[in-house]
Design a protein around this motif. Structure first.
Motif, PDB file in Angstrom:
ATOM      1  N   LEU A 144       0.838  -1.216   0.000  1.00  0.00           N
ATOM      2  CA  LEU A 144       0.000   0.000   0.000  1.00  0.00           C
ATOM      3  C   LEU A 144       0.870   1.263   0.000  1.00  0.00           C
ATOM      4  O   LEU A 144       0.614   2.210  -0.742  1.00  0.00           O
ATOM      5  CB  LEU A 144      -0.873   0.015   1.255  1.00  0.00           C
ATOM      6  CG  LEU A 144      -2.322  -0.424   1.078  1.00  0.00           C
ATOM      7  CD1 LEU A 144      -3.040  -0.402   2.416  1.00  0.00           C
ATOM      8  CD2 LEU A 144      -3.055   0.472   0.079  1.00  0.00           C
ATOM      9  N   LEU A 147       2.260   1.839  -3.398  1.00  0.00           N
ATOM     10  CA  LEU A 147       1.258   2.374  -4.328  1.00  0.00           C
ATOM     11  C   LEU A 147       1.020   3.857  -4.057  1.00  0.00           C
ATOM     12  O   LEU A 147       0.923   4.661  -4.975  1.00  0.00           O
ATOM     13  CB  LEU A 147      -0.062   1.618  -4.169  1.00  0.00           C
ATOM     14  CG  LEU A 147      -0.142   0.260  -4.855  1.00  0.00           C
ATOM     15  CD1 LEU A 147      -1.440  -0.445  -4.477  1.00  0.00           C
ATOM     16  CD2 LEU A 147      -0.065   0.422  -6.370  1.00  0.00           C
ATOM     17  N   LYS A 148       0.951   4.221  -2.792  1.00  0.00           N
ATOM     18  CA  LYS A 148       0.644   5.605  -2.433  1.00  0.00           C
ATOM     19  C   LYS A 148       1.815   6.539  -2.765  1.00  0.00           C
ATOM     20  O   LYS A 148       1.615   7.638  -3.264  1.00  0.00           O
ATOM     21  CB  LYS A 148       0.315   5.679  -0.924  1.00  0.00           C
ATOM     22  CG  LYS A 148       0.168   7.069  -0.366  1.00  0.00           C
ATOM     23  CD  LYS A 148      -1.099   7.759  -0.876  1.00  0.00           C
ATOM     24  CE  LYS A 148      -1.179   9.220  -0.444  1.00  0.00           C
ATOM     25  NZ  LYS A 148      -1.129  10.143  -1.559  1.00  0.00           N
ATOM     26  N   ASN A 150       4.559   5.921  -4.744  1.00  0.00           N
ATOM     27  CA  ASN A 150       5.361   5.484  -5.883  1.00  0.00           C
ATOM     28  C   ASN A 150       6.084   6.652  -6.566  1.00  0.00           C
ATOM     29  O   ASN A 150       7.297   6.605  -6.787  1.00  0.00           O
ATOM     30  CB  ASN A 150       4.439   4.755  -6.876  1.00  0.00           C
ATOM     31  CG  ASN A 150       5.186   4.256  -8.076  1.00  0.00           C
ATOM     32  OD1 ASN A 150       6.243   3.664  -7.940  1.00  0.00           O
ATOM     33  ND2 ASN A 150       4.652   4.503  -9.250  1.00  0.00           N
ATOM     34  N   MET A 151       5.351   7.699  -6.858  1.00  0.00           N
ATOM     35  CA  MET A 151       5.928   8.847  -7.565  1.00  0.00           C
ATOM     36  C   MET A 151       6.996   9.548  -6.711  1.00  0.00           C
ATOM     37  O   MET A 151       8.074   9.895  -7.196  1.00  0.00           O
ATOM     38  CB  MET A 151       4.800   9.825  -7.897  1.00  0.00           C
ATOM     39  CG  MET A 151       5.262  11.070  -8.584  1.00  0.00           C
ATOM     40  SD  MET A 151       5.519  10.790 -10.308  1.00  0.00           S
ATOM     41  CE  MET A 151       3.873  11.132 -10.898  1.00  0.00           C
ATOM     42  N   GLU A 152       6.694   9.752  -5.443  1.00  0.00           N
ATOM     43  CA  GLU A 152       7.629  10.424  -4.547  1.00  0.00           C
ATOM     44  C   GLU A 152       8.923   9.614  -4.419  1.00  0.00           C
ATOM     45  O   GLU A 152      10.024  10.172  -4.430  1.00  0.00           O
ATOM     46  CB  GLU A 152       7.006  10.593  -3.149  1.00  0.00           C
ATOM     47  CG  GLU A 152       5.876  11.612  -3.079  1.00  0.00           C
ATOM     48  CD  GLU A 152       4.510  11.012  -3.374  1.00  0.00           C
ATOM     49  OE1 GLU A 152       4.446   9.944  -4.028  1.00  0.00           O
ATOM     50  OE2 GLU A 152       3.494  11.603  -2.970  1.00  0.00           O
ATOM     51  N   LYS A 154      10.143   7.412  -6.572  1.00  0.00           N
ATOM     52  CA  LYS A 154      10.887   7.490  -7.842  1.00  0.00           C
ATOM     53  C   LYS A 154      11.684   8.791  -7.904  1.00  0.00           C
ATOM     54  O   LYS A 154      12.845   8.807  -8.309  1.00  0.00           O
ATOM     55  CB  LYS A 154       9.899   7.484  -9.023  1.00  0.00           C
ATOM     56  CG  LYS A 154       9.485   6.126  -9.502  1.00  0.00           C
ATOM     57  CD  LYS A 154       8.580   6.317 -10.720  1.00  0.00           C
ATOM     58  CE  LYS A 154       7.870   5.038 -11.075  1.00  0.00           C
ATOM     59  NZ  LYS A 154       6.888   5.236 -12.155  1.00  0.00           N
ATOM     60  N   ILE A 215      11.693   0.261 -13.000  1.00  0.00           N
ATOM     61  CA  ILE A 215      11.696   0.122 -11.545  1.00  0.00           C
ATOM     62  C   ILE A 215      10.637  -0.897 -11.086  1.00  0.00           C
ATOM     63  O   ILE A 215      10.843  -1.634 -10.128  1.00  0.00           O
ATOM     64  CB  ILE A 215      11.530   1.487 -10.850  1.00  0.00           C
ATOM     65  CG1 ILE A 215      11.864   1.347  -9.364  1.00  0.00           C
ATOM     66  CG2 ILE A 215      10.153   2.085 -11.041  1.00  0.00           C
ATOM     67  CD1 ILE A 215      12.174   2.625  -8.657  1.00  0.00           C
ATOM     68  N   GLU A 216       9.522  -0.963 -11.818  1.00  0.00           N
ATOM     69  CA  GLU A 216       8.473  -1.930 -11.464  1.00  0.00           C
ATOM     70  C   GLU A 216       9.028  -3.346 -11.583  1.00  0.00           C
ATOM     71  O   GLU A 216       8.759  -4.217 -10.764  1.00  0.00           O
ATOM     72  CB  GLU A 216       7.246  -1.763 -12.371  1.00  0.00           C
ATOM     73  CG  GLU A 216       6.457  -0.477 -12.159  1.00  0.00           C
ATOM     74  CD  GLU A 216       7.074   0.751 -12.827  1.00  0.00           C
ATOM     75  OE1 GLU A 216       8.059   0.587 -13.578  1.00  0.00           O
ATOM     76  OE2 GLU A 216       6.593   1.871 -12.573  1.00  0.00           O
ATOM     77  N   MET A 218      12.137  -4.121 -11.278  1.00  0.00           N
ATOM     78  CA  MET A 218      13.113  -4.305 -10.201  1.00  0.00           C
ATOM     79  C   MET A 218      12.421  -4.713  -8.910  1.00  0.00           C
ATOM     80  O   MET A 218      12.901  -5.592  -8.188  1.00  0.00           O
ATOM     81  CB  MET A 218      13.935  -3.034 -10.009  1.00  0.00           C
ATOM     82  CG  MET A 218      15.073  -3.228  -9.025  1.00  0.00           C
ATOM     83  SD  MET A 218      16.212  -1.862  -9.056  1.00  0.00           S
ATOM     84  CE  MET A 218      17.078  -2.135  -7.523  1.00  0.00           C
TER      85      MET A 218
END
Lengths: 272, 249
Positions: A144, A147-148, A150-152, A154, A215-216, A218
């Motif tokens: 979770l 998912l929440k 993910n962007m941060e 990266k 990255i996914e 990885m």
């Protein structure tokens, strides 16, 4: 060996190997890509020291391991960002301090030190239903969290300064990552033990990093390598009656070595 | 658009920036030049709020910069070198999506805003690289990805820190052309930082000379003299002055 599957303790061990291996594999991606492997080492040893202190004081070792790793993650974060000392040096000082506390605690213990030693080497075969519940909860929590944020995550992996300019609360997310890493290590401490658990943070994700293009990919590969390391290690240890923690780590190192050897050419091309 | 008012940065008793005042209007193309260690990057860090001034104020679009003001909304920043590791499993799309972080609408910011990402990639002419790994890009392509990332936030101004450094001549000319096109066609304010005068784009209207953290001169391009450059770089400025006027794309 198959008859072992009929026993509750072995079923627990297998669940811990699968979920714990996957959790440490995912968290390991952050540790490796943000370039903080030494922080992973310090956090895992802080949890180990906390467990020992808990035993000595008669408090649940898991709670104390959690408290210690929380303190370590909250102090390592600011130290690695703001200190004028080289981050690896300040983390090294924390690492040696917690290791000193752990062994001092073991030294003070009276009678059998088996429980404390199980924190060092792990005791995957003695996990309780409560341990399994916690390992399961942290696994789904990590999914979770990923998912929440993910962007941060990266963005921080790419470049903290770039992330800051994009409006990402870099320090807050970075400390949160350290905290989740510390929590994951604490909950899975019994799988391979405090001395070796950092290998499960680093080996599977480093192997995945050698071949992943995204990255996914990885995350998936690292979780898979973590699971394979833990399950194979557990089965081999049951088959030959050898310590499971050590075998799990050796399997994870072999996976890294094989991945490296099979992809030598591609890795060399990637570097050009 | 950007007002820097008497800004000083002091570290361990040493001035990194000393009483710097600078006003950059919307749509301007300003170059900040000076030798290594002059404080050029620090000045950009101050504008984006990355470093808090010891003294003085920064005002962006009439709002005084403090902890609560987020400057990235209006200002893009392309760094000199953004890669911390050689192999990083992120695609061009991943990196460009970082720029539009604040504009992501869903609870799970998984992909950013696809429309803004595609538009930014198109604007810099790298739509074909969208799914490529950033580890496998050339230096010029990397700079374009960085510029696209900041454009995806639809910024009014771009701070460019030594963006032509370490590039081969074709890539330098390519990126230089791109920056000038962004200024001309999109009207983006450009703050172009370089320590090498022969990198100065043709559209630069004003040059600010920074030395030892202080503004040495702030003049229109055609008013820069050899003497000013001699003072700035400590070598024969007449030999350097030809670059101020002759760089052509």
């Amino acid at each position: 060996m198959w008859e072992l599957l009929g026993y509750k303790f072995f079923q627990h061990a297998l669940i811990a190997a699968i979920l714990g291996g996957a959790s440490l594999g995912i968290v390991g991606v952050w540790v490796v890509l943000i370039g903080i492997p030494f922080i992973g080492v310090a956090l895992s040893h802080a949890a180990f020291a906390g467990g020992v202190v808990g035993m000595l004081l008669g408090i649940n070792p898991l709670i104390m391991a959690f408290v210690f790793s929380l303190i370590a993650s909250l102090s390592i974060g600011p130290l690695s960002e703001r200190s004028r000392i080289e981050p690896n040096i300040s983390i090294g000082i924390i690492f040696s301090l917690v290791l000193g506390i752990a062994f001092l605690g073991i030294g003070f213990m009276k009678g059998s030190r088996n429980e404390a030693l199980s924190l060092i080497w792990g005791s995957i075969l003695t996990l309780s239903r409560w341990d399994i519940l916690l390992i399961t909860v942290i696994f789904f929590f990590i999914l979770l969290f990923l998912l929440k944020f993910n962007m941060e995550i990266k963005a921080i992996i790419y470049n903290k300064k770039v992330a800051h300019v994009a409006g990402i609360p870099v320090s807050r997310i970075f400390y949160l990552l350290l905290f989740v890493t510390g929590f994951t290590v604490t909950v899975n401490l019994n799988t391979v033990g405090g001395l070796l658990i950092f290998s499960l943070l680093i080996n599977p994700s480093s192997a995945a990093c050698l071949i992943a293009k995204r990255i996914e990919q990885m995350y998936l590969l690292s979780a898979l390598f973590g699971v394979v390391s833990c399950v194979c290690g557990l089965l081999i240890s049951a088959l030959f009656n050898v310590p499971s923690g050590s075998v799990i780590i050796i399997v994870s190192s072999v996976i890294f070595l094989v991945t490296f050897l099979l992809n030598r050419r591609r890795i060399a091309e990637k570097r050009v | 658009m950007i007002e820097i008012r008497n800004v000083s940065i002091i570290r361990e008793g040493i001035y990194i920036l000393k009483g710097v005042s600078l006003s950059i209007k919307k749509g301007e193309f300003v170059a900040i030049v000076g030798p290594n260690g002059a404080g050029k990057t620090t000045l950009l860090d101050v504008i984006t709020g990355f470093i808090k001034p010891t003294e003085g104020d920064v005002v962006i679009k009439n709002k005084r910069l403090d902890k609560k003001i987020y400057t990235g909304e209006n200002i893009g920043y392309v760094f000199q070198e953004e890669y911390s590791r050689s192999n990083i499993p992120l695609t061009v799309e991943d990196v460009v999506s970082i720029g539009g972080y604040k504009r992501g609408s869903s609870f799970f910011h998984l992909k950013g805003n696809p429309g803004l990402i595609d538009k930014a990639l198109e604007e810099v002419g790298i739509s074909n690289l969208k799914h490529r790994s950033v580890s496998n890009l050339s230096g010029g392509e990397r700079r374009k990805v960085s510029i696209a990332r900041e454009l995806s936030r639809q910024v009014d101004a771009l701070l460019l820190d030594e963006v032509l450094a370490n590039l081969d001549p074709p890539a330098q000319i390519d990126i230089n052309g791109l920056i000038q096109r962004l200024h001309e066609e999109l009207g983006i304010t450009i703050v172009f930082v370089t320590h090498l005068l022969h990198y100065l784009p043709e559209r630069v209207e004003r040059i600010v000379g920074l030395k030892n953290g202080e503004v040495l001169f702030d003049k229109p391009r055609n008013k820069i003299t050899g003497r000013m450059l001699t003072e700035l770089y400590g070598c024969d400025g007449n030999k350097l002055s030809k670059y101020v006027g002759t760089f052509r794309v």
